[in-house]
Design a protein around this motif. Structure first.
Motif, PDB file in Angstrom:
ATOM      1  N   UNK A 456       0.823  -1.275  -0.087  1.00  0.00           N
ATOM      2  CA  UNK A 456      -0.204   0.009  -0.069  1.00  0.00           C
ATOM      3  C   UNK A 456       0.686   1.309   0.069  1.00  0.00           C
ATOM      4  N   UNK A 457       1.954   1.206   0.756  1.00  0.00           N
ATOM      5  CA  UNK A 457       2.840   2.451   0.863  1.00  0.00           C
ATOM      6  C   UNK A 457       3.231   2.768  -0.512  1.00  0.00           C
ATOM      7  N   UNK A 458       3.548   1.758  -1.352  1.00  0.00           N
ATOM      8  CA  UNK A 458       4.258   1.845  -2.605  1.00  0.00           C
ATOM      9  C   UNK A 458       3.420   2.202  -3.753  1.00  0.00           C
ATOM     10  N   UNK A 459       2.008   1.501  -3.741  1.00  0.00           N
ATOM     11  CA  UNK A 459       1.171   1.645  -4.864  1.00  0.00           C
ATOM     12  C   UNK A 459       0.040   2.230  -4.374  1.00  0.00           C
ATOM     13  N   UNK A 493      -8.641  -0.541   3.574  1.00  0.00           N
ATOM     14  CA  UNK A 493      -8.887   0.762   2.856  1.00  0.00           C
ATOM     15  C   UNK A 493      -8.831   1.869   3.816  1.00  0.00           C
ATOM     16  N   UNK A 494      -9.009   1.777   5.018  1.00  0.00           N
ATOM     17  CA  UNK A 494      -8.943   3.171   5.983  1.00  0.00           C
ATOM     18  C   UNK A 494      -7.402   3.520   5.936  1.00  0.00           C
ATOM     19  N   UNK A 495      -6.214   2.284   5.858  1.00  0.00           N
ATOM     20  CA  UNK A 495      -5.074   2.930   5.648  1.00  0.00           C
ATOM     21  C   UNK A 495      -4.670   3.485   4.345  1.00  0.00           C
ATOM     22  N   UNK A 496      -5.240   2.666   3.379  1.00  0.00           N
ATOM     23  CA  UNK A 496      -5.024   3.285   2.095  1.00  0.00           C
ATOM     24  C   UNK A 496      -5.290   4.863   2.025  1.00  0.00           C
ATOM     25  N   UNK A 497      -6.552   5.318   2.594  1.00  0.00           N
ATOM     26  CA  UNK A 497      -7.095   6.652   2.649  1.00  0.00           C
ATOM     27  C   UNK A 497      -6.074   7.481   3.659  1.00  0.00           C
ATOM     28  N   UNK A 498      -5.531   6.831   4.509  1.00  0.00           N
ATOM     29  CA  UNK A 498      -4.530   7.704   5.545  1.00  0.00           C
ATOM     30  C   UNK A 498      -3.400   7.993   4.601  1.00  0.00           C
ATOM     31  N   UNK A 499      -2.738   6.998   3.721  1.00  0.00           N
ATOM     32  CA  UNK A 499      -1.536   7.190   3.165  1.00  0.00           C
ATOM     33  C   UNK A 499      -1.960   8.164   2.021  1.00  0.00           C
ATOM     34  N   UNK A 500      -3.238   8.146   1.372  1.00  0.00           N
ATOM     35  CA  UNK A 500      -3.367   9.223   0.312  1.00  0.00           C
ATOM     36  C   UNK A 500      -3.659  10.506   0.848  1.00  0.00           C
ATOM     37  N   UNK A 501      -4.212  10.489   1.907  1.00  0.00           N
ATOM     38  CA  UNK A 501      -4.319  11.940   2.569  1.00  0.00           C
ATOM     39  C   UNK A 501      -3.083  12.558   2.998  1.00  0.00           C
TER      40      UNK A 501
END
Length: 550
Positions: A456-459, A493-501
Motif C-alpha cells: 500500500x505504501x508503494x502503490x 482501505x482506511x489505511x489506503x485513505x490515510x496514506x493518500x491523505x
C-alpha cells in the motif's frame, strides 16, 4: 439480527461504510456487497435482506432503476440512498420510493449510523407486531398434544404395542373399527434455501408453517395430523383418518389434498416437494407398511427428470429391476487426484461421472442421496488425513467442507431440485475441499502482514482491492482485514485513505501542482470526490489547506 446490502461500484466507499458502521450495536449480523443494481437484485433473490444502501450512480443498473425495480418485488424492503450528486431527480425518486434516508458522499460516521438506526427502529417495530401474530397462531395450533406425534411415530417405526397402549387409541381414532387410514410423505428438496431465505434460518418456524399449510388444505371429510419427522429433517408426514361412509373416495381425496398442499407450499414459499401416498389401511398398525410404500415412491423419483418443480406420486407402481451403478471407484479416483494436487483432473473426472449418470436410463433420488453422502465421507476423511481440518478450512459433521470466514450456509446445503443443481452441489463440495487443502498448504508458508502495508505504501495510487491479497496469500478477506487492523490500528482501505491523505498534504505544498493533477496522482477518478474526501478527513478543502500554508 438483521442483514444489510451495500450496493456501490466503489470498493473504498463500501469498505468505509463497513468500518464506520456500528453494526454490533445496531444488531446487524451480515453485510453483503454488490457493485451494481443488477447484482444487487440477484443477492436479494439469494439472501434475506432487511436494509439496502444503494448508490444512485452506477453502471448497468443505476439507483433510480434499482429503486423502481424493487418497489413491487420487495415492497417492505427498507432503503437508504447514497449519492455524490445532489440532483433533484435522484431526490424525487428517493421520496417516491419512500427511502429511510438520503446520504451524500463522502459519508460520515454520525450520518450513517443515524440512518441505520432509523431503519432498525422500523424493523424492530415490525418484528414486535409479527412476533405477536406468530405467538397467537402457535398458541392456537398447539392444541394437538405432542403425545399424538409420538404415538404415530411409534406406529410408523413398528414399535407400537396395541395391548400396552389401548387407552391411547381413541386419541388417533384407532378405536373405531370402520375408520380408514392413509399416509402422505413429503420430501422437501430445497428445505435449506427456504429456511434461510423465508424463515430467517428458523427451522422450527418453517416446520410450523409447513404443517399449518397441510392442516389448512385438508378436506373436511378427512382428519389429518401432520408433523416434521424428528430424525429426517427433510421429511414431513401427514396421517389422515376417514370416518365410515366415504371409503370408495378416500384414494381420490388423499390425492386431492396432497396436490393442493404441494401447490400451496410452492405458491407461498417457493418450496419444491416430492410427495408420496401409501396404500389405504383398515387397521392403524398397517400405516407402517403404507409409510414404507410412500417412502419407496419418493426414493424412486428420477433425479434426471427433476426440473425444479414438485412431483406427486399417488399410487404404488411396479419398479423394474435396475442395473446397480457402482460409483465408489470413480469417487475414490476423484478423491485421490484432489488430495495429490491434481485439482483440474479431479474436476474433469467428476464431470465425466455426472455425464455418465445423465446419459443413463434413470438416477433415483435414493441413489443421489447415497452418492452425495459417500462423497461427503471421502472428502472429509481426506481432509482429516491432510490436516486441513485443523486449519481455517474443515469438513463439518455432515461431511461438507466448512470455512467459517468464507463459506456461506448455502455452500454447505444438500438442497437440489434438478440434476443440474445436484451436479453443482457435488462440484461445490469438491471446490471447497480443494480450497481447504490449498489453505492448509499455504498455512505452512511464512506470511507477514507488513507485506500488505508495504504494498500500500508503494502503490497507494492504484485501485487496491482486498481480494487481490486474499488470492495471493490464500487467506480470507475477513481474516486479512482483522489481522491488519490488529497490527496497525487501521482497516486496509482506511489505511489506503490515510496514506493518500498524508501524500495529499505533501503534494499540496507544491504550488506548481494543480488540484486536478494531485487528484490524478493519488488515484482518484474524480476531482470533486477527492476534494470531498480531503474535507471529510481534515475538515478543510484542499484549496483552503493550500491557502493556510502561505
Amino acid at each position: 439480527m438483521y442483514n444489510v446490502l451495500i450496493i456501490d461500484d466503489e470498493e473504498p466507499l463500501r469498505e468505509a461504510i463497513r468500518i464506520i458502521g456500528d453494526w454490533d450495536g445496531l444488531g446487524i449480523e451480515h453485510i453483503y456487497e454488490a457493485t451494481n443494481g443488477r447484482l444487487g437484485l440477484e443477492l436479494l433473490g439469494q439472501h434475506h435482506i432487511d436494509v439496502v444502501m444503494v448508490d444512485m450512480k452506477m453502471p448497468e443498473l443505476n439507483g433510480i432503476e434499482f429503486l423502481r425495480a424493487i418497489e413491487k418485488a420487495y415492497p417492505h424492503l427498507l432503503t437508504i440512498v447514497i449519492s455524490g450528486y445532489n440532483d433533484f431527480e435522484f431526490t424525487r425518486q428517493a421520496i417516491q420510493s419512500r427511502v429511510v434516508d438520503y446520504l451524500l458522499k463522502p459519508i460520515n460516521r454520525q450520518d450513517l449510523n443515524q440512518a441505520l438506526r432509523k431503519a432498525v427502529d422500523i424493523l424492530e417495530s415490525r418484528e414486535q407486531s409479527k412476533n405477536k401474530f406468530i405467538s397467537q397462531n402457535i398458541t392456537l395450533n398447539m392444541s394437538l398434544p405432542k403425545l399424538k406425534e409420538k404415538l404415530y411415530l411409534s406406529i410408523l417405526d413398528g414399535s407400537f404395542k396395541r395391548q400396552a397402549n389401548t387407552a391411547l387409541l381413541p386419541l388417533i381414532g384407532a378405536d373405531q373399527p370402520g375408520n380408514r387410514f392413509g399416509v402422505i410423505v413429503l420430501r422437501l428438496l430445497n428445505r435449506d434455501e427456504i429456511r434461510r431465505t423465508r424463515f430467517h434460518g428458523d427451522a422450527d418456524l418453517m416446520d410450523f408453517a409447513v404443517t399449518n399449510v397441510l392442516a389448512q388444505t385438508s378436506d373436511e371429510r378427512l382428519s389429518c395430523f401432520s408433523f416434521s419427522h424428528p430424525r429426517r429433517e427433510r421429511e414431513v408426514v401427514s396421517i389422515c383418518t376417514l370416518a365410515p361412509g366415504q371409503e370408495e373416495h378416500m384414494a381420490l381425496l388423499l390425492a386431492q389434498v396432497t396436490q393442493k398442499a404441494v401447490a400451496n407450499l410452492h405458491g407461498l414459499f417457493s418450496m419444491v416437494v416430492v410427495a408420496g401416498l401409501g396404500k389405504l389401511c383398515t387397521d392403524v398398525l398397517e400405516l407402517a407398511s403404507a409409510y414404507m410404500d410412500a417412502k419407496t415412491l419418493i426414493h424412486s423419483t428420477d433425479v434426471l427428470k427433476l426440473e425444479g418443480e414438485s412431483i406427486l406420486h399417488t399410487v404404488p407402481r411396479q419398479m423394474g429391476t435396475l442395473e446397480e451403478m457402482s460409483w465408489t471407484e470413480r469417487l475414490l479416483s476423484i478423491q485421490k487426484d484432489a488430495q495429490t494436487g491434481q485439482a483440474n483432473r479431479a474436476k474433469v473426472l467428476l464431470g465425466d461421472l455426472l455425464k455418465q449418470l445423465a446419459s443413463g436410463p434413470i438416477f433415483r433420488l435414493q441413489d443421489a442421496d447415497r452418492m452425495m453422502k459417500e462423497f461427503h465421507f471421502l472428502l472429509r476423511e481426506a481432509a482429516i488425513e491432510l490436516g486441513a481440518s485443523t486449519s481455517a478450512s474443515a469438513l463439518n459433521q455432515d461431511g461438507a467442507l466448512e470455512e467459517p470466514e468464507q463459506v456461506g450456509e448455502s455452500d454447505l446445503s444438500a438442497d437440489f431440485t434438478s440434476f443440474v443443481h445436484y451436479g453443482q452441489r457435488l462440484n461445490r463440495m469438491l471446490e471447497l475441499y480443494i480450497a481447504g487443502v490449498q489453505h492448509a498448504q499455504a498455512g505452512n508458508q511464512p506470511f507477514d502482514i507488513t507485506d500488505i502495508k508495504r504494498h500500500i505504501d508503494r502503490y497507494y495510487f492504484e485501485d487496491i482491492k482486498i481480494s487481490f491479497f486474499a488470492e495471493t496469500y490464500f487467506l480470507s478477506r475477513e481474516y486479512l482485514m482483522k489481522l491488519f487492523k490488529q497490527q496497525f490500528g487501521y482497516g486496509i482501505h482506511e489505511y489506503v485513505q490515510k496514506v493518500r491523505m498524508d501524500k495529499a498534504k505533501e503534494l499540496l505544498g507544491d504550488s506548481s501542482l494543480k488540484i486536478q493533477e494531485i487528484s490524478d496522482m493519488l488515484g482518484y477518478k474524480d476531482k470533486n470526490y477527492f476534494s470531498k474526501a480531503f474535507r471529510n478527513y481534515y475538515q478543510v478543502s484542499p484549496s483552503e489547506y493550500r491557502v493556510s500554508l502561505q
